[in-house]
Motif scaffolding. Structure first.
Motif, PDB file in Angstrom:
ATOM      1  N   LEU A 186       0.638  -0.912  -0.106  1.00 56.50           N
ATOM      2  CA  LEU A 186      -0.392   0.323   0.102  1.00 56.50           C
ATOM      3  C   LEU A 186       0.918   1.561  -0.146  1.00 56.50           C
ATOM      4  O   LEU A 186       1.814   1.631   1.018  1.00 56.50           O
ATOM      5  N   ALA A 187       0.388   2.090  -0.945  1.00 59.32           N
ATOM      6  CA  ALA A 187       1.501   3.453  -1.063  1.00 59.32           C
ATOM      7  C   ALA A 187       0.744   4.219  -1.357  1.00 59.32           C
ATOM      8  O   ALA A 187       0.695   5.769  -2.586  1.00 59.32           O
ATOM      9  N   ALA A 188       0.503   4.594   0.081  1.00 61.81           N
ATOM     10  CA  ALA A 188      -0.245   6.223   0.637  1.00 61.81           C
ATOM     11  C   ALA A 188      -0.026   7.367  -0.050  1.00 61.81           C
ATOM     12  O   ALA A 188      -0.779   7.778  -1.024  1.00 61.81           O
ATOM     13  N   ARG A 189       0.923   7.866  -0.101  1.00 62.72           N
ATOM     14  CA  ARG A 189       1.943   8.682  -0.491  1.00 62.72           C
ATOM     15  C   ARG A 189       2.148   8.885  -2.157  1.00 62.72           C
ATOM     16  O   ARG A 189       1.528  10.021  -2.033  1.00 62.72           O
ATOM     17  N   ALA A 190       1.933   7.609  -3.009  1.00 66.87           N
ATOM     18  CA  ALA A 190       1.925   7.851  -4.021  1.00 66.87           C
ATOM     19  C   ALA A 190       1.073   7.780  -5.204  1.00 66.87           C
ATOM     20  O   ALA A 190       0.384   8.519  -5.458  1.00 66.87           O
ATOM     21  N   LEU A 191      -0.318   7.368  -3.853  1.00 66.56           N
ATOM     22  CA  LEU A 191      -1.628   7.628  -4.431  1.00 66.56           C
ATOM     23  C   LEU A 191      -1.874   8.922  -4.314  1.00 66.56           C
ATOM     24  O   LEU A 191      -2.657   9.884  -5.291  1.00 66.56           O
ATOM     25  N   ALA A 192      -1.842   9.409  -3.542  1.00 64.78           N
ATOM     26  CA  ALA A 192      -2.182  10.851  -2.709  1.00 64.78           C
ATOM     27  C   ALA A 192      -1.562  11.968  -3.830  1.00 64.78           C
ATOM     28  O   ALA A 192      -2.041  12.321  -4.313  1.00 64.78           O
ATOM     29  N   ARG A 193      -0.264  11.281  -4.280  1.00 63.95           N
ATOM     30  CA  ARG A 193       0.534  12.185  -5.437  1.00 63.95           C
ATOM     31  C   ARG A 193       0.076  11.862  -6.685  1.00 63.95           C
ATOM     32  O   ARG A 193      -0.751  13.017  -7.109  1.00 63.95           O
ATOM     33  N   THR A 194      -0.783  10.982  -6.838  1.00 62.90           N
ATOM     34  CA  THR A 194      -1.644  10.645  -8.189  1.00 62.90           C
ATOM     35  C   THR A 194      -2.540  11.521  -8.405  1.00 62.90           C
ATOM     36  O   THR A 194      -3.523  11.798  -9.155  1.00 62.90           O
ATOM     37  N   VAL A 195      -3.626  11.119  -7.274  1.00 63.97           N
ATOM     38  CA  VAL A 195      -4.740  12.191  -7.313  1.00 63.97           C
ATOM     39  C   VAL A 195      -4.740  12.928  -7.395  1.00 63.97           C
ATOM     40  O   VAL A 195      -5.365  13.661  -8.006  1.00 63.97           O
ATOM     41  N   ARG A 196      -4.187  13.517  -6.018  1.00 56.61           N
ATOM     42  CA  ARG A 196      -3.830  15.359  -6.183  1.00 56.61           C
ATOM     43  C   ARG A 196      -3.477  15.482  -7.929  1.00 56.61           C
ATOM     44  O   ARG A 196      -4.199  16.841  -7.984  1.00 56.61           O
ATOM     45  N   GLY A 197      -2.427  15.034  -8.329  1.00 57.81           N
ATOM     46  CA  GLY A 197      -2.367  15.771 -10.437  1.00 57.81           C
ATOM     47  C   GLY A 197      -3.770  15.592 -10.707  1.00 57.81           C
ATOM     48  O   GLY A 197      -4.091  16.216 -11.770  1.00 57.81           O
ATOM     49  N   HIS A 198      -4.658  14.639 -10.721  1.00 60.97           N
ATOM     50  CA  HIS A 198      -5.584  14.299 -11.546  1.00 60.97           C
ATOM     51  C   HIS A 198      -6.434  15.768 -10.812  1.00 60.97           C
ATOM     52  O   HIS A 198      -6.944  16.082 -11.737  1.00 60.97           O
ATOM     53  N   LEU A 199      -6.469  16.032  -9.502  1.00 58.48           N
ATOM     54  CA  LEU A 199      -7.629  16.674  -9.078  1.00 58.48           C
ATOM     55  C   LEU A 199      -7.101  18.503  -9.522  1.00 58.48           C
ATOM     56  O   LEU A 199      -7.622  18.974 -10.285  1.00 58.48           O
ATOM     57  N   GLY A 200      -6.088  18.171  -9.843  1.00 58.31           N
ATOM     58  CA  GLY A 200      -5.236  19.527 -10.074  1.00 58.31           C
ATOM     59  C   GLY A 200      -5.108  19.532 -12.310  1.00 58.31           C
ATOM     60  O   GLY A 200      -4.873  20.595 -12.164  1.00 58.31           O
TER      61      GLY A 200
END
Length: 389
Positions: A186-200
């Motif tokens: 589980l790579a929570a930080r990587a997932l959060a970065r990807t989600v932030r990138g999409h929402l940005g």
């Protein structure tokens, strides 16, 4: 494998929308308003929206098959409890748990098929899963409507729950063990970065909002239509009200035609056409004529499925990385729109009758047009900047 996922799709969407066609009976049983009863739909779709992304991440660690099996087991178990809900609050709570559990299927089914099915068979396998979704959503409402007319809404929900149990058992017996899955931490930080990138990304944000707004119109219309058709001047029995959901079959043709529309009109042209078709359908449903109301529902359905197909496919093309997360975010937005539309459409109906619900739908479609226009302006500005360079 394909048959197992087809049956899972039937169970998932029969359970998810099991109360939508039964809302007038639920209102009468508990003595509550339309907007209060609509929470039995909104709670399920809202919980699903919130849980899609985290459950898709869990499937990377614990396996698609394990997560799908557990999700469906919890959902059908709760489905057998729903008919015994002693109050509306208990019903809404059970439906929220059910929706959260059901999120495990749309979050992981496509990824499972992509890993396990031969490439040349993948499109057919995914198509069968999507067909199961559509058949489950439609048949759950139609069968539930006729069962409710004969025996009441509680028995109707129990019948759908029993059918879902059979589908879940067959799913577990048929689904083969994964051969190509490799657990990942589980790579929570990587997932959060990807989600932030999409929402940005402005384009992805617009597509998420467009999907949510189209679904808000669709959710509002089909959540409230039962109240309109069961009242004067139509006064249809519950079985016929449930049968109205056969109009969902129109969505299959509209979705299939969306690709050709994009080829001819472009993505934004297809979105304008979908929004205009849905708006025309909403206005037709204001007529005191059952054939015109049904025609209006056909147009709403065709317009919605066109807009949804165009927006969802555009998300996959736009995301250059983290496509699974981009699609999961779209699914979340889609079901947030469903949840909000169901509740706000019922609130509008309570305040202004069916014209109030139509007004809400037209306002949401105005949002679709506005966002599409913003996309057109942004694309023009990018072209001018490129030409200037």
């Amino acid at each position: 494998m394909s048959l197992a996922l087809f049956l899972a799709g039937i169970a998932t969407f029969a359970l998810l929308y099991t109360t939508q066609a039964l809302l007038p009976l639920i209102s009468a049983d508990f003595g509550v308003t339309e907007s209060a009863a609509s929470w039995s739909v909104s709670a399920a779709t809202g919980a699903l929206a919130l849980c899609v992304l985290p459950l898709s991440a869990l499937s990377e660690r614990y396996g698609r098959r394990t997560l799908m099996t557990g999700s469906l087991a919890v959902a059908v178990a709760v489905g057998l409890l729903v008919p015994f809900a002693p109050s509306l609050g208990a019903l809404v709570a059970l439906r929220a748990v059910q929706g959260a559990a059901l999120a495990g299927l749309p979050a992981t089914a496509i990824a499972y098929l992509a890993e396990e099915v031969r490439p040349r068979a993948l499109v057919a396998a995914i198509g069968l899963f999507v067909a199961g979704n559509s058949i489950g959503g439609m048949s759950g409402r139609v069968v539930g409507g006729w069962a409710a007319q004969l025996w009441g809404w509680r028995v109707a929900v129990g019948v759908i729950g029993a059918l879902a149990v059979l589908c879940a058992l067959a799913f577990r017996a048929l689904l083969p063990a994964p051969r190509h899955f490799t657990p990942a931490p589980l790579a929570a930080r990587a997932l959060a970065r990807t989600v932030r990138g999409h929402l940005g990304d402005p384009l992805l944000r617009r597509l998420y909002a467009i999907g949510a707004l189209f679904m808000a119109v669709f959710g509002a219309s089909y959540t409230v239509i039962g109240y309109r058709l069961s009242e004067a001047p139509f006064s249809l029995p519950q079985g016929l009200v449930g049968s109205v959901f056969l109009i969902y079959l129109v969505g299959t043709g509209a979705s299939a035609a969306a690709g050709r529309l994009v080829d001819r009109l472009g993505r934004r042209g297809a979105l304008y056409l979908g929004g205009g078709t849905a708006a025309g359908g909403l206005l037709l449903t204001l007529a005191p004529s059952l054939p015109l109301v049904l025609l209006g529902l056909v147009l709403i359905t065709a317009g919605f499925f066109t807009g949804h197909a165009v927006a969802s496919s555009a998300v996959s093309r736009t995301a250059v990385h983290g496509r699974a997360q981009a699609s999961a975010l779209y699914t979340s937005a889609y079901y947030i729109g469903s949840s909000a539309g169901s509740t706000l459409g019922a609130v509008a109906f309570r305040a202004g009758g069916w014209p109030g619900t139509v007004g809400f739908g037209l306002l949401a479609l105005l949002g679709v047009v506005t966002l599409t226009l913003l996309g057109t302006r942004a694309a023009r500005a990018e072209r001018l900047a490129a030409d200037g360079a």
